[in-house]
Design an enzyme around this catalytic site. Sequence first.
Site, PDB file in Angstrom:
ATOM      1  N   CYS A 131      35.921  38.021  42.232  1.00 44.17           N
ATOM      2  CA  CYS A 131      36.827  39.058  42.794  1.00 44.17           C
ATOM      3  C   CYS A 131      37.636  39.773  41.702  1.00 44.17           C
ATOM      4  O   CYS A 131      38.518  39.191  40.832  1.00 44.17           O
ATOM      5  CB  CYS A 131      37.896  38.050  43.282  1.00 44.17           C
ATOM      6  SG  CYS A 131      39.321  39.077  44.025  1.00 44.17           S
ATOM      7  N   CYS A 184      41.454  39.877  42.158  1.00 48.13           N
ATOM      8  CA  CYS A 184      42.288  38.610  41.666  1.00 48.13           C
ATOM      9  C   CYS A 184      42.201  38.619  40.289  1.00 48.13           C
ATOM     10  O   CYS A 184      43.487  37.992  39.809  1.00 48.13           O
ATOM     11  CB  CYS A 184      41.692  37.466  42.363  1.00 48.13           C
ATOM     12  SG  CYS A 184      40.839  37.796  43.852  1.00 48.13           S
ATOM     13  N   ASP A 185      41.183  38.612  39.540  1.00 50.58           N
ATOM     14  CA  ASP A 185      41.180  38.342  38.029  1.00 50.58           C
ATOM     15  C   ASP A 185      41.092  39.306  37.108  1.00 50.58           C
ATOM     16  O   ASP A 185      40.981  39.169  35.877  1.00 50.58           O
ATOM     17  CB  ASP A 185      39.845  37.462  37.932  1.00 50.58           C
ATOM     18  CG  ASP A 185      40.013  35.981  39.005  1.00 50.58           C
ATOM     19  OD1 ASP A 185      41.085  35.558  38.881  1.00 50.58           O
ATOM     20  OD2 ASP A 185      38.890  35.762  39.544  1.00 50.58           O
TER      21      ASP A 185
END
Length: 320
Positions: A136, A139-140
């Site tokens: 992701c 997300c990261d």
Amino acid sequence: MAKHEAKVVIIGSGPAGYTAAIYAARAMLDPVLIRGVQPGGQLTITTDVENYPGFAEAIQGPWLMEQMEKQAAHVGAAIVSDHVIGLDLSRRPFRLECDSGDVYLADVVILATGAQAKWLGLPSEQKFKGFGVSACATCDGFFYRGKDVIVVGGGNTAVEEALFLTNFAKSVTIVHRRDAFRAEKILQDRLFKNPKISVVWNVEVEEIGGGGSPPKVTHLKLRNVHTGAVTERAADGVFIAIGHAPATELVAGQLKLKPSGYVWTAPYSTATSVPGVFAAGDVADDVYRQAVTAAGMGCMAALETERFLAAHAEDRVAAE
Ligand code: NAP
């Protein structure tokens, strides 16, 4: 623990689930939607959405899902923050057991559990998950400011993730097992024009390398699919974007699945192999898998639910 009865319970809170909730609520079916572990679904881990009709400018995935949830609540759907952990489809009313201990008995179930990111299945991938291996970028990606990252895959997800990562990373390399992407042409154009992105064709990841404590990724071993030659490529992080698998755990052994593993539905319908159970969105769609097609299937599922309940109400009257 509480026991609830409902005409229709919708499992999942992506575009399919919320659209089913909107239509079912407007049909006065008092639907209950159980949001699951990733409220809002896959669109909440994406950024720009440019192909959902109705918006000339790019919109944000999480915002779109908030709007769908608000609309569903506004028209009267009950939206429950819980996670279904057990589902018994062997008799009606169907029985759903939630993480909280709550139990729902439902005349109809609409399954809209979506799909989850697939992993390569390498032991080294497992070892570095959360320590340089992610599925992701939204997300990261932030953790890779000024770093070199690799994205694995050749579909829309891989190309979108690579483009997104250029906001942070010093360089982004896409490694793909073939010599052509399957991503939309407009996304490919953007990718090829981006000076931070390079592509390595015809390679598969053999191993993700690194070490230390906590573990840290330092390189990937890539094997050429034609020659078998193995090369190393330095990287601080790797994003796996090789597609999605349908979330069918709850219905395994209860609903007929397609050979692809997606839930089988009757042609031009969301009806599954169990009467009264409808499936909509990515859990059942191995062809289109778009937000707008998921929403369309959610609408179909609600309309078919309405017909099913009406037909069964008549059955009951006839039986009395
Ligand atoms: P996808 O379209 O199925 O693409 C998966 C990619 O990963 C393919 O290029 C595939 O290679 C590669 N791959 C699969 N297994 C692999 C493995 N074991 N090792 C190495 N490579 C592997 O998946 P997706 O990109 O996640 O997209 C899923 C669906 O969501 C699609 O229908 C897509 O259109 C949709 N989507 C749409 C948008 C958008 O509209 N903006 C954004 C994201 C996703 P091959 O090409 O060789 O098969």
